[in-house]
Design a protein around this motif. Structure first.
Motif: not given
Lengths: 218, 163
Positions: A197-205, A210-212
């Motif tokens: 859920m968190l990675v999906n949320y971060l992808k949107r906002v 998410l870029k490591g």
């Protein structure tokens, strides 16, 4: 799931310090090589704060209670930065709250840090290989859940392998360790879903989070 | 005037009653229907251990090992706490010094040191942090991390050009 002082033999504690130190040095070296370490510091600081405080939140899972570990989530979002972040979090937990112990920081860093690095590689691998539609969700779930699974496995193996032979009832201790390990298994699902859920949320906002480190190097 | 028969009856009755009374007092036989109690006591110095996780949950059936100051290598006593994490033992007060008590279950536990002198055990120990203290510490540390994040997040401010 922090091993306190006096539970494992001194040789295991010292050996763990050496191995954890070597892995941390390797991780920090990789962070420095990436060249964008300073850009990652805010994210690392906030996730370290989350890691630090989650040990205070107890989730009742009869017959005991557990707390979130976040090893998989830290690995997926921080990459190699997860290892020093977890180490700092563990030191503060031991000093401030007495969670774990100062002599067992090494072994606790291995229990949480090594699965975090494994989750990082798994997340990067799946994220790039799986289809774009649900790939990130699956990668987040697998990375978050497997990190916890590996941490629990290490915790179980270390404790079972170091039960003192002169304990009054070794079988009772073995049963207690097994029961505590089983109580942690639902966390695999909980943290897998939370990471997805968190990675999906971060992808949107805020997709840049998410870029490591590996993305920056490429 | 008491007859010989009356006199002998009184003597027999008195003898039986006296014997019964002596028997009761010495053997402590309760009367039927009485709420008899037998409370024995002896003075002893004991240590009462209450083992719990920091969440407040008791360490049920934790294994307890007690070491005397004179021989910290060999256990003085080993036992298992009850389901409420309680364990009581009586140290040898002739063995003065720090008694070590190790409490362990499922890889969790602690070793505490209890000072014992000839006639007393020094106070009560343990307890840890209160919830308020934990919250304050957690808030302070979190603020430190947030501050670090904000510091590194901040963009450098360009110096103002006066002209």
């Amino acid at each position: 799931m922090h091993i306190p002082d006096g539970v494992i033999p001194a040789t295991v504690a010292v050996g763990s310090y050496v191995v954890a130190g070597a892995i941390t040095a390797y991780a920090v070296n990789n962070v420095n090589k990436a060249g964008n370490a300073q850009e990652q510091v805010p994210k690392a600081a906030l996730l370290t704060a989350a890691f630090f405080v989650t040990s205070l939140i107890h989730i009742p899972i009869p017959p005991t209670s557990v707390h979130l570990l976040l090893s998989g989530l830290m690995g997926a979002l921080l990459g190699y930065f997860a290892m020093p972040a977890i180490l700092v979090g563990l030191i503060l937990q031991a000093i401030m709250f007495g969670h774990g112990g100062l002599t067992t920081i090494g072994v606790n860093a291995l229990i949480l840090g090594v699965p975090a690095l494994m989750s990082h590689h798994l997340f990067e691998l799946l994220k790039n290989r799986l289809p774009e539609k649900n790939g990130l969700t699956i990668a987040g779930f697998v990375a978050g859940g497997s990190g916890i699974g590996f941490s629990v496995l290490l915790f179980f193996a270390i404790l079972i392998g170091t039960i003192p032979a002169d304990m009054l009832d070794v079988d009772l201790e073995r049963q207690a360790i097994t029961a505590l390990t089983i109580a942690h298994l639902p966390l695999i699902l909980v943290e897998g879903v939370a990471t997805a859920m968190l990675v999906n949320y971060l992808k949107r906002v805020k997709p840049e989070l998410l870029k490591g480190l590996s993305d920056a190097r490429a | 005037m008491i007859s010989w028969r009356q006199s002998s009856t009184i003597w027999v009755l008195a003898t039986v009653l006296t014997t019964a009374l002596v028997w009761f007092l010495t053997e402590n036989v309760p009367f039927a229907g009485a709420h008899g109690t037998a409370i024995d006591y002896s003075l002893a110095v004991t240590v009462d251990i209450q083992a719990a996780y920091d969440s407040g949950e008791p360490m049920s059936e934790a294994q307890v090992t007690v070491y005397a100051p004179s021989d910290p290598e060999t256990p003085f006593l080993q036992g298992i706490a009850d389901e409420n994490g309680r364990f009581i033992f009586e140290p040898d007060t002739n063995d003065v010094g720090l008694w070590s008590v190790s409490v362990r279950t499922a890889g969790h536990g602690e070793i505490i040191n209890i000072p014992v002198s000839q006639d007393e055990i020094s106070g009560a120990g343990g307890g840890g942090l209160s919830n308020l203290q934990r919250m304050v510490i957690a808030a302070a540390v979190i603020w430190g991390f947030v501050g670090t994040a904000l510091y590194y997040q901040a963009k450098p401010v360009k110096p103002k050009n006066d002209e």
